[in-house]
Design a protein around this motif. Structure first.
Motif, PDB file in Angstrom:
ATOM      1  N   ASP A  54      33.364  43.368  40.000  1.00  0.00           N
ATOM      2  CA  ASP A  54      35.107  43.140  40.178  1.00  0.00           C
ATOM      3  C   ASP A  54      35.846  44.182  39.235  1.00  0.00           C
ATOM      4  O   ASP A  54      36.661  43.380  39.341  1.00  0.00           O
ATOM      5  N   LYS A 179      43.261  33.823  31.438  1.00  0.00           N
ATOM      6  CA  LYS A 179      44.668  33.994  32.322  1.00  0.00           C
ATOM      7  C   LYS A 179      45.400  34.525  31.540  1.00  0.00           C
ATOM      8  O   LYS A 179      45.756  34.815  30.934  1.00  0.00           O
ATOM      9  N   THR A 226      50.776  33.497  37.128  1.00  0.00           N
ATOM     10  CA  THR A 226      49.344  33.579  36.705  1.00  0.00           C
ATOM     11  C   THR A 226      48.396  33.969  37.510  1.00  0.00           C
ATOM     12  O   THR A 226      48.869  33.400  38.139  1.00  0.00           O
ATOM     13  N   TYR A 227      47.897  35.200  36.453  1.00  0.00           N
ATOM     14  CA  TYR A 227      46.486  35.178  37.342  1.00  0.00           C
ATOM     15  C   TYR A 227      45.303  34.514  36.431  1.00  0.00           C
ATOM     16  O   TYR A 227      45.336  34.934  35.384  1.00  0.00           O
ATOM     17  N   SER A 228      44.391  34.810  37.048  1.00  0.00           N
ATOM     18  CA  SER A 228      42.840  34.428  36.723  1.00  0.00           C
ATOM     19  C   SER A 228      41.597  35.370  36.596  1.00  0.00           C
ATOM     20  O   SER A 228      40.882  36.115  37.915  1.00  0.00           O
ATOM     21  N   TYR A 229      41.199  35.835  35.346  1.00  0.00           N
ATOM     22  CA  TYR A 229      40.041  36.842  35.860  1.00  0.00           C
ATOM     23  C   TYR A 229      38.857  36.489  34.519  1.00  0.00           C
ATOM     24  O   TYR A 229      39.192  35.755  33.985  1.00  0.00           O
ATOM     25  N   PHE A 252      50.037  45.171  38.254  1.00  0.00           N
ATOM     26  CA  PHE A 252      49.543  43.970  39.310  1.00  0.00           C
ATOM     27  C   PHE A 252      49.701  44.561  40.233  1.00  0.00           C
ATOM     28  O   PHE A 252      50.876  44.274  41.180  1.00  0.00           O
ATOM     29  N   GLY A 256      46.965  40.539  43.022  1.00  0.00           N
ATOM     30  CA  GLY A 256      46.495  40.087  41.609  1.00  0.00           C
ATOM     31  C   GLY A 256      45.888  41.249  41.173  1.00  0.00           C
ATOM     32  O   GLY A 256      45.424  40.412  40.099  1.00  0.00           O
ATOM     33  N   MET A 258      44.656  43.678  38.792  1.00  0.00           N
ATOM     34  CA  MET A 258      44.973  44.649  36.972  1.00  0.00           C
ATOM     35  C   MET A 258      44.272  45.604  37.691  1.00  0.00           C
ATOM     36  O   MET A 258      43.294  46.267  36.768  1.00  0.00           O
ATOM     37  N   CYS A 278      39.301  42.813  39.068  1.00  0.00           N
ATOM     38  CA  CYS A 278      39.950  41.589  40.024  1.00  0.00           C
ATOM     39  C   CYS A 278      39.741  40.181  40.268  1.00  0.00           C
ATOM     40  O   CYS A 278      39.214  39.945  39.043  1.00  0.00           O
ATOM     41  N   PRO A 279      40.536  39.380  40.633  1.00  0.00           N
ATOM     42  CA  PRO A 279      41.010  38.324  39.991  1.00  0.00           C
ATOM     43  C   PRO A 279      40.117  36.792  41.048  1.00  0.00           C
ATOM     44  O   PRO A 279      39.378  37.461  41.483  1.00  0.00           O
ATOM     45  N   GLU A 285      37.419  29.246  40.231  1.00  0.00           N
ATOM     46  CA  GLU A 285      37.876  28.891  39.268  1.00  0.00           C
ATOM     47  C   GLU A 285      37.840  27.294  38.978  1.00  0.00           C
ATOM     48  O   GLU A 285      37.374  26.716  38.077  1.00  0.00           O
TER      49      GLU A 285
END
Length: 538
Positions: A54, A179, A226-229, A252, A256, A258, A278-279, A285
């Motif tokens: 990722d 986030k 909003t993206y989560s990693y 981005f 998503g 980054m 990668c998100p 999640e």
């Protein structure tokens, strides 16, 4: 095998050492890390990937950074090498001010370094691996042609981004989520970029105001995104490079992903580096959030009756880990008490017992969970199958439990094969579960295996390479790079009207895997893969 040659001269080893240091991912044991070096007429490109694929970090030293650079690809535009980082970096660090000559001689699986300082010349050779083709990096293509990033920000100065990431180091853990929120200019008075993460005991929140950013771009009508990693992934790929950079731009794409583009501090020509993260998929999640909530609830319950919080958290983890339920399947993990009614040999229920998890495979990982679920919807009676990258053997054990007559388990990690053997014995199906290393032609190109175990021909490992034979079903729950590289071998293992079930890639990587498989499997199988990819991906 192409027998090309590459030679380059640098006035100082410092710049190459700087570049390799930012490619040393924090999550990995440095002594075990490898990078892929891609040589061409334009210079050298280096790529490192995280274990979970990722995170990818790419670095470039272009031709004009060398005082002299020659490339002969023997008819090929690119040559690809897999290099051990730690010994190379140690050598460069010791001779940081020395003139450096790098040579990849034709037909030699080694990198030769000549370092000259004060008239003294020191030479060393590092074992490497000349690859037939480029290692497929799942995140190497950030934007498709003509595609624009969904959002982009340039930190002003570069230290702003390193400072923001540093605020989260104390929260770093295996399941902590970072986030990242992007806000369109003019939509709100709030900062255009915000980062936050929390655990049960603490949290961190960083706002990057307009004054700390420049060249702020956000796609039209994007509003707030909003993206989560995984926090550990973001820090592994970006923290070290951000510290060594003199300029950074964060972008981005629409999936998503980054991108962190860095211009590194250097003595000579400009050094470029890019870290791609990668998100997390929403369902993954949620899974982690549910686990955190379970622990938090248990803590509050125990505290209400005066019990120590540390005991409650541990109890929640044990309760969570003892038994894994996937559809009709119950997997009893090591340490779980298996009652007579749940003994896999004394019941018609769908039950497996894992006595050795080895390095991989409890059934709890999202891709394993989805694969186990998909397998329960298939007909297995009388079929032969191969689990390519078997880990603990849980997929093969389920296939046998569902009626498969025979399973071939393949893995390049001996500890995984040992775990699969123990688990097959515990479930009384060892005679139908054959375990092997990958085929000889695969092992001969596997530098990681060679580094760990040596040449398989002279190794004392109990396992032998698989001799390919046709089976009815092939399963592969591995990350996207090996999924692509194993395409040819899967084609050799699968009978003409067989089935393939794949997992391990993320949604945006599906097309990449399909294209890698297209030349190895007939069209009808490709369509089946396409369906199954979407069934078992994160």
């Amino acid at each position: 095998m192409v027998a090309g040659t590459v030679e380059g001269h640098l006035e100082s080893a410092t710049d190459l050492a700087t570049l390799l240091s930012v490619l040393t991912l924090r999550e990995k044991d440095p002594s075990q890390q490898r990078v892929i070096c891609e040589a061409s007429e334009n210079g050298l490109k280096f790529t490192a990937q995280s274990a979970g694929k990722d995170v990818a970090v790419l670095g470039w030293i272009f031709k004009d950074a060398f005082t002299q650079y020659t490339f002969d690809g023997a008819g090929e535009e690119h040559l690809f090498f897999k290099l051990p980082v730690a010994p190379l970096l140690s050598c460069l660090t010791i001779f940081e001010r020395a003139n450096l000559t790098l040579k990849f001689p034709p037909s030699a699986h080694e990198l030769r370094l000549s370092l000259e300082e004060d008239g003294a010349i020191t030479e060393c050779c590092l074992k490497t691996l000349l690859l037939d083709e480029a290692a497929r990096v799942p995140l190497s293509v950030f934007l498709q042609p003509s595609e624009r990033p969904l959002g982009a920000f340039k930190a002003k100065p570069a230290e702003v981004w390193h400072g923001a990431l540093s605020e989260f180091q104390e929260l770093e853990g295996s399941d902590v989520v970072l986030k990242v929120t992007l806000r369109a200019k003019g939509e709100t008075e709030m900062a255009p970029m915000a980062l936050r993460a929390n655990t049960i005991n603490s949290d961190a929140n960083v706002e990057l105001p307009q004054s700390s950013l420049e060249e702020v771009e956000l796609a039209e009508n994007a509003g707030e995104l909003t993206y989560s990693y995984l926090l550990s992934s973001a820090l592994a790929g970006c923290l070290k490079a951000s510290k060594e950079s003199r300029a950074v731009k964060i972008r981005f794409n629409r999936e998503g992903v980054m991108s962190n583009q860095f211009i590194l501090r250097s003595r000579g020509r400009q050094l470029l580096c890019e870290a791609l993260v990668c998100p997390i998929a929403p369902e993954v999640e949620r899974s982690w959030a549910d686990r955190a909530q379970l622990r938090a609830s248990a803590t509050l319950a125990e505290e209400s009756i005066g019990a120590p919080a540390s005991v409650s958290a541990k109890a929640a983890e044990v309760a969570e880990a003892d038994v894994v339920q996937v559809g009709q399947l119950k997997i009893f993990l090591p340490g779980a008490e298996v009652t007579h009614s749940h003994d896999p040999h004394e019941t018609e229920e769908l039950v497996l017992r894992l006595v050795n998890l080895g390095p991989f495979g409890s059934g709890q990982h999202p891709t394993t969970f989805l694969m186990l679920k998909a397998m329960q919807e298939m007909t297995w009676a009388g079929l032969s199958m191969c689990d390519y990258g078997c880990g603990s053997g849980v997929l093969g054990l389920l296939a046998l439990r569902l009626g498969a007559k025979r399973c071939l388990g393949v893995d390049n990690v001996p500890d995984a094969l040992l775990a699969a053997q123990d688990n097959a014995r515990a479930n009384e199906c060892l005679e139908r579960f054959e375990l092997h290393l990958p085929p000889a032609e695969v092992l001969d190109k596997d530098l990681d295996f060679y580094t760990r175990e040596g040449d398989w021909r002279s190794s004392t490992i109990a396992w032998t390479p698989l001799i390919p034979e046709e089976v009815d079903v092939v399963l592969a729950n591995i990350v996207v790079g090996p999924l692509c590289r194993s395409a040819k071998m899967v084609g050799q293992l699968l009978r003409p009207d067989g089935q393939v079930l794949l997992a391990g890639m993320k949604e945006f990587q599906v097309k990449q895997v399909e294209e890698a498989r297209r030349g190895s499997l007939q069209e009808g199988i490709i369509q089946f893969i396409s369906v199954q990819l979407r069934l078992a991906n994160i």
